[in-house]
Design a protein around this motif. Structure first.
Motif, PDB file in Angstrom:
ATOM      1  N   VAL A 253       0.838  -1.201   0.000  1.00 34.16           N
ATOM      2  CA  VAL A 253       0.000   0.000   0.000  1.00 34.16           C
ATOM      3  C   VAL A 253       0.872   1.250   0.000  1.00 34.16           C
ATOM      4  O   VAL A 253       0.571   2.232  -0.688  1.00 34.16           O
ATOM      5  CB  VAL A 253      -0.955  -0.010   1.209  1.00 34.16           C
TER       6      VAL A 253
ATOM      7  N   GLY B 190       2.145   1.685  -3.437  1.00 35.22           N
ATOM      8  CA  GLY B 190       1.049   2.132  -4.295  1.00 35.22           C
ATOM      9  C   GLY B 190       0.757   3.611  -4.119  1.00 35.22           C
ATOM     10  O   GLY B 190       0.506   4.321  -5.100  1.00 35.22           O
TER      11      GLY B 190
ATOM     12  N   VAL C 223      -2.304  -5.247  -5.731  1.00 34.77           N
ATOM     13  CA  VAL C 223      -2.607  -4.265  -4.679  1.00 34.77           C
ATOM     14  C   VAL C 223      -1.902  -2.949  -4.977  1.00 34.77           C
ATOM     15  O   VAL C 223      -2.504  -1.871  -4.896  1.00 34.77           O
ATOM     16  CB  VAL C 223      -2.178  -4.809  -3.303  1.00 34.77           C
TER      17      VAL C 223
ATOM     18  N   CYS D 126      -4.063   0.330  -6.012  1.00 35.13           N
ATOM     19  CA  CYS D 126      -3.919   1.409  -5.042  1.00 35.13           C
ATOM     20  C   CYS D 126      -3.357   2.658  -5.722  1.00 35.13           C
ATOM     21  O   CYS D 126      -3.839   3.768  -5.502  1.00 35.13           O
ATOM     22  CB  CYS D 126      -3.004   0.964  -3.905  1.00 35.13           C
TER      23      CYS D 126
ATOM     24  N   GLY E 258      -6.494   0.115  -1.035  1.00 37.21           N
ATOM     25  CA  GLY E 258      -5.304  -0.716  -0.931  1.00 37.21           C
ATOM     26  C   GLY E 258      -5.326  -1.611   0.302  1.00 37.21           C
ATOM     27  O   GLY E 258      -4.961  -2.790   0.231  1.00 37.21           O
TER      28      GLY E 258
END
Length: 390
Positions: free
Chosen positions: A129, A132, A357, A361, A376
């Motif tokens: 995350v 991202g 992910v 994200c 995310g």
């Protein structure tokens, strides 16, 4: 060439700020984010330029001296956007509501930092995350930069070519040339701005308490409509991502999420008290400073000193000064900042689910960082349970 990691640059000794020409050039790398939001607060919401610049300037000086890395101080983007839209459409947001939002934000992050809850929250955010968010911010900056460059492609192309040719040149810093080019273009396109700046008078001002007349409606708007929606964005970008960015680029000057939360809280409590706006430490800001040559906190101290001087002596001329730089030139700054940020976070995880992910994200963060952060987290938990089948 824009350096992608701390390994590609010669770092100063730990604990030392520098104030050479590259630090001066890097100091102005974050103007593409700073100027539009500050101009909106001053031009649309009619905030007193003194309080806004005074809070930014002093906060930058303290952060640069304390962290000793190009640790940025930026406007909180979600609050800035909501405040400007509300002011245009419904006139619900007043300067007092903005000051309340800064104080409320300061209380939240200070408590999270000193209580130790910030460290626990940070551990709940998976690396995919964080990558991202930074990747999405990078592409988002690039996209916004392109939109701004569309206002004058000729100016943007000339500015981009000159900046890329000088990027990394320690004799002639690219940012100096780009700002000088922008000022000349702005003066040619808007000669009345030069007249306004030429006739500006120097007048010394001192800070005063801003929170002197606050009503229930302003309290509601500041806390509920402005401060609370900003929390996920600040957690993802201005606490977790900036901590990761700082520790990756400057491992000799590591920080923790708790320290970042505390400094976010302190500077917002101060900002709201003196008539400033909600502020944060955005990962994109560090990327901007570093991309144009900064390697120490000296760059942030320099920018803070400039803003503090503008506040104390030239605050009534700030709006004209900010308008002098064309949008196309600021677009070049934002685009190159985005390249720097996205390149630094481009190593994707090995697992297919984790890569999904990161990418989803990042895509969501280009639209809304807070939404991207929550999406995310949700996708990470689905992937951990084997439920992410794409």
């Amino acid at each position: 060439m824009i350096p992608e990691s701390a390994d590609e640059v010669t770092l100063p000794r730990p604990g030392a700020n520098r104030y050479d020409r590259m630090e001066w050039a890097g100091a102005f790398g974050d103007l593409g984010t700073l100027i539009p939001f500050v101009a909106a607060y001053i031009g649309v919401l009619k905030l007193d330029p003194f309080g806004v610049l005074f809070a930014f300037g002093l906060s930058m000086i303290v952060c640069g001296a304390y962290y000793k890395t190009p640790f940025p101080v930026q406007p909180m983007k979600a609050i800035g956007a909501v405040a400007s839209i509300q002011a245009v459409q419904t006139a619900l947001v007043t300067p007092a509501a903005v000051y309340i939002a800064a104080v409320a934000t300061g209380i939240i992050w200070f408590i999270l930092g000193v209580s130790g809850l910030m460290a626990r929250l940070a551990r709940l955010v998976p690396p995919a995350v964080v990558i991202g968010i930074m990747l999405g911010l990078g592409f988002g900056f690039m996209l916004q930069g392109i939109k701004m460059m569309q206002s004058d492609w000729i100016v943007a192309a000339a500015g981009m070519a000159g900046t890329l040719a000088l990027m990394g040149n320690r004799t002639v810093p690219a940012m100096f040339v780009l700002l000088a080019f922008g000022a000349v273009v702005g003066g040619v396109q808007n000669p009345e701005l030069l007249s306004r700046l030429g006739s500006a008078s120097i007048g010394f001002k001192t800070p005063s308490m801003a929170l002197t007349d606050v009503g229930g409606n302003q309290l509601f708007v500041g806390v509920v409509l402005l401060a609370l929606p900003q929390i996920p964005l600040t957690l993802g970008n201005a606490v977790i991502a900036i901590t990761d960015e700082n520790n990756r680029l400057f491992p000799q000057r590591p920080v923790t999420e708790g320290r970042v939360a505390i400094s976010t809280g302190i500077m917002n409590l101060f900002s709201g008290a003196v008539g400033g706006i909600p502020m944060c430490h955005g990962a994109g800001g560090m990327a901007a400073h570093v991309a144009f040559g900064a390697k120490t906190g000296g760059s942030v101290v320099i920018l803070g000193g400039v803003l503090l001087a503008l506040a104390l002596f030239f605050s009534q001329s700030v709006e004209a000064l900010f308008q002098l730089l064309p949008a196309a030139v600021l677009g070049v700054v934002l685009f190159l900042t985005g390249v720097r940020l996205a390149a630094g976070s481009s190593v994707l995880p090995a697992g297919r689910g984790d890569r999904i992910v990161v990418l989803v994200c990042a895509a969501a963060c280009m639209w809304n960082v807070a939404a991207g952060f929550l999406i995310g987290i949700a996708l990470h938990h689905l992937n951990a349970r084997g439920m992410l089948k794409l």
